[in-house]
Design an enzyme around this catalytic site. Structure first.
Site, short mmCIF file in Angstrom:
data_model
loop_
_atom_site.label_atom_id
_atom_site.label_comp_id
_atom_site.label_asym_id
_atom_site.label_seq_id
_atom_site.Cartn_x
_atom_site.Cartn_y
_atom_site.Cartn_z
N SER A 665 11.50 -81.15 16.49
CA SER A 665 10.55 -82.09 15.88
C SER A 665 9.39 -81.40 15.17
O SER A 665 8.57 -82.06 14.54
CB SER A 665 10.02 -83.06 16.93
OG SER A 665 9.25 -82.37 17.85
N LYS A 708 3.69 -89.17 21.79
CA LYS A 708 3.10 -88.35 20.73
C LYS A 708 1.95 -89.10 20.05
O LYS A 708 0.90 -88.54 19.76
CB LYS A 708 4.16 -87.97 19.71
CG LYS A 708 5.16 -86.96 20.23
CD LYS A 708 6.25 -86.71 19.23
CE LYS A 708 7.20 -85.64 19.71
NZ LYS A 708 8.33 -85.45 18.82
#
Ligand code: ADP
Length: 774
Positions: A665, A708
């Site tokens: 990511s 996140k």
């Protein structure tokens, strides 16, 4: 120069831990070396036989020759053997040998048995003449007999000589117990009878009862000094104590359960909803063989505490089994009773502790189970958790089946990545994400602060923590997904305030006593002090702080020290070549800086910060994509060439360097960071991003979006770039967090770069400046 010829009967060898052999030989006769022929690789010599091999068959003759000497020897030998414990098989055999072997063989045999030095033994071996051998062995026998006599005297001073020989062998039980403890023995005997009674009246299974009765029969015959006595007794006591048939009655009422869960826990709607569903099904169908619930989330988000609430709503006992670091399957399933220090596994131990067979067991940290040579504890857990098998769970220590089907198991973990797949398959995963700042403030004021005040003996009249202070603690003194550090900080504040309050009371109490006021008055006075209105009245009593103590930012700084986390984001983004990514860890989401720099070199890429393979590949992908698109974006290296790696080395670093990082990511962040480096432009300071990239510049979806986003929000960022296909994940995020943030959905890298730089990153017509450099 005299040796013994022998026949090797057996050779046993092993190479571990180092090579060694055990040789079993039968002696034949003595020999004398006449001449050594060679020494290596093994000695070879010419020998002369000294003993006659057939001597053993020719008994008559030898006896005549030796006469009295042999008779005397025989007498001593018998006396010695009689002094030993005849119940030991080896001693009985020796006695038998004395009568059946020819007398000539006896000196050799007895010398090998009695306690002598090697020197003496060799002397006997060297004595070739039989007569000499007898003469030499008799003193040794006498010495041994005297030694034994002395020993017996010191052990039993009261007994006379004749009895002594008898006394060392039969009735071992009485022998080993000094007479003073006869009462104790009686008592113990009573205990055993009691134990038997308990076993017969307990409700254990038929199989268990059978085993127990057998064991108690053995126990009765066993002398108490035997180590096995204590073992067997402990075993039987455990068997009696186990809740074979004892259970609490479930009192399940969904409406009450909902209220209780809501009262105990703020937010976590998804988890509470699923738990209620689970409980509702239990209410409708009593014997539920459903999946095991497993709460997965960062530390301190209330997983254990929800488990405890479930037990409370059901009216069941609660027991927590910490599995972190368990790497031996006997931790779960117990040790066999043959081992010294053997004991039951944690499941059976837990049942013994709670005393009922239907508790709620919380298997904490199933993701941290280890594995070792002693077997795989996860495999043992499979049996425990499988509703088809666990009605006859057999602990190695108990060695009989115990029915675990009434136990309600709940598991918790920080991540599913390290849970063995077979175990994961048995469980239903419920994700518990971290909290937003607003949720944390609510949790603090509804649950944590009241709890801390109570623990520290404070009242709300003595201390006030306003919401802004809580927010300050959350943002500047903690950085976590859960509320555990927050709870600790609040505890620290309460401790500091408790000191002030106690000091105040102390100073206050003294003058009152001096005046001779009675205790009641004194107490009332102190209580009054606690009220804010009375501050001015009592100012002359020199109470140090005003009451209630208000925790503002200055007080916070005094108690907790200078803030630990400052908003450093904008500061760090003041140079080209830095971008902020978002990472997911088992402890929740985190923001992550990616730094790049370039220098003269040969086109090498250096990566630091303990990266995993996937992350390294992302970095290579990012460089390749940028190189292939350099012209389009007018990206150049230091000398102005579009070949970005020409005479240039690139170094990418991911702080914090000591934490291992992996995953795809970070792809978009690396591209943005390098684009900033090569273009010399700054990345916007309020942007964070996440997303996997492909070689052709597409942005692929990633996991952990909620955590996140919460991390970005915690860090005070305003814009977040996420892959377009992750848009659906945003629904899980609380509305107030979403309102604070702007989300940019990107499906290709061009969109990411446009969003990351002020005014976009598209090609500008002002290329002349670069051209002039060429
Ligand atoms: P975990 O097991 O997830 O690591 P705990 O259950 O031990 O965390 O929770 C830590 C502390 O935080 C507990 O004292 C718990 O009461 C409190 N807590 C966590 N989440 C909440 C919540 N949503 N509401 C109230 N208290 C909470």
């Amino acid at each position: 120069r005299i040796g013994t010829a022998a026949l090797a009967v057996q050779v046993v060898g092993s190479n571990w831990p180092k090579p060694h052999y055990t040789l079993l030989v039968t002696g034949l006769c003595r020999f004398q070396i006449l001449q050594l022929l060679k020494e290596k690789p093994y000695p070879v010599a010419e020998v002369e036989q000294l003993d006659r091999l057939e001597q053993f068959t020719n008994q008559q003759k030898s006896e005549e020759e030796l006469g009295e000497l042999s008779e005397q020897f025989y007498k001593y030998a018998v006396q010695l053997v009689e002094m030993l414990d005849m119940s030991v098989p080896a001693v009985a055999k020796l006695r038998h040998l004395l009568d059946n072997l020819p007398r000539e063989a006896l000196p050799d045999i007895l010398t090998s048995i009695i306690r002598t030095s090697n020197q003496e033994k060799l002397q006997i071996l060297d004595a070739v003449r039989l007569e000499e051998r007898f003469k030499m062995t008799i003193p040794l026998l006498v010495r041994q007999i005297e030694g034994l006599k002395l020993l017996q005297k010191t052990r039993k001073p009261k007994q006379d000589d004749d009895k002594r020989v008898v006394a060392i062998r039969p009735n071992r039980r009485i022998n080993h117990i000094p007479s003073t403890t006869e009462d104790e023995e009686e008592e113990d005997h009573d205990d055993v009878v009691m134990l038997e009674k308990k076993i017969r009246t307990s409700s254990m299974s038929e199989q268990a009862l059978k085993v127990c009765l057998k064991e108690i029969k053995r126990l009765k015959k066993m002398p108490q000094s035997m180590p096995e006595y204590a073992l067997t007794r402990n075993y039987l006591e455990l068997m009696v104590e186990l809740p074979w048939n004892k259970s609490t009655k479930d009192r399940l009422e969904i409406r009450a359960a909902r209220i209780l869960l809501d009262n105990d826990h703020y937010a976590m709607e998804k988890l509470k909803k699923r738990v209620l569903e689970y409980l509702a099904v239990r209410q409708l169908k009593n014997n539920l063989k459903g999946p095991i619930l497993c709460f997965v989330g960062p530390p301190g988000v209330g997983k254990t505490s929800v488990g405890r609430s479930v037990a409370k709503t059901l009216g069941r006992e609660f027991h927590r089994i910490a599995l972190g670091g368990v790497c031996d399957q006997s931790d779960i399933r117990g040790h066999r009773r043959t081992y010294v220090g053997s004991m039951p596994g944690r499941i059976i131990n837990g049942l013994k502790t709670v005393g009922v067979n239907n508790p709620v067991f919380l298997l904490d940290e199933v993701d941290k189970l280890g594995k070792s040579l002693q077997g795989d504890p996860a495999a043992a857990l499979l049996e425990v958790l499988d509703p088809e098998q666990n009605h006859s769970f057999t602990d190695h220590y108990l060695n009989v089946a115990f029915d675990l089907s009434q136990v309600l198991f709940i598991a918790t973990a920080n991540t599913t990545a390290t849970i063995p797949p077979a175990l994961l398959d048995r469980m239903e995963i419920i994700q518990v994400p971290g909290y937003t700042q607003e949720e944390k403030i609510e949790i603090a004021h509804r649950h944590l602060i009241p709890k801390q005040l109570e623990q520290h003996g404070l009242t709300p009249q003595q201390i006030q923590i306003p919401q802004v202070t809580t927010l300050d603690i959350i943002t500047r003194y903690t950085r976590e997904a859960g509320v555990r550090s927050l709870d600790r900080r609040l505890g620290a504040i309460c401790r500091a305030v408790a000191v002030k309050v106690a000091e105040g009371q102390h100073k206050d109490a003294k003058p009152d006593r001096a005046e001779g006021a009675d205790g009641e008055d004194c107490k009332e006075h102190v209580a009054e002090e606690a009220k804010p209105e009375s501050i001015s009245d009592t100012a002359d009593l020199a109470l140090p702080p005003e009451m209630p103590i208000l925790i503002d930012f200055h007080a916070l700084k005094d108690i907790l020290g200078p803030p630990m986390y400052e908003m450093e984001v904008s500061e760090r983004l003041s140079q080209p070549g830095v971008a902020i990514g978002l990472a997911w860890t088992p402890l929740g989401g985190e923001i992550m800086f990616v730094e790049a720099s370039r220098m003269d070199g040969e086109g090498q890429l250096t990566l630091t910060g303990q990266l995993g393979d996937v992350m390294k590949e992302s970095a290579h992908l990012a460089i390749s994509w940028l190189r292939s698109n350099a012209k389009r974006f007018q990206l150049t290296n230091a000398s102005g060439s579009f070949d970005l790696l020409d005479n240039t080395d690139i170094h990418l670093h991911f702080p914090a360097g000591a934490v291992t990082k992996d995953g795809p990511s970070a792809g978009v962040t690396i591209v943005t960071c390098l684009a900033s480096l090569f273009s010399g432009r700054l990345v916007c300071s309020d942007v964070a991003m996440t997303g996997e990239i492909t070689l052709r510049g597409l942005v692929l979806p990633v996991g952990g979006i909620k955590d996140k986003v919460l991390a970005a929000h915690r860090a005070g960022l305003k814009r977040i770039i996420i892959p377009r296909r992750n848009e659906k994940d945003l629904e899980e995020i609380a509305v107030n967090v979403r309102q604070d943030l702007t989300f940019v959905m990107a499906s290709c890298l061009d969109e990411v770069l446009n969003a990351a730089f002020d005014g976009g990153f598209a090609v500008k017509p002002a290329v002349e400046r670069l051209n002039s450099k060429l």
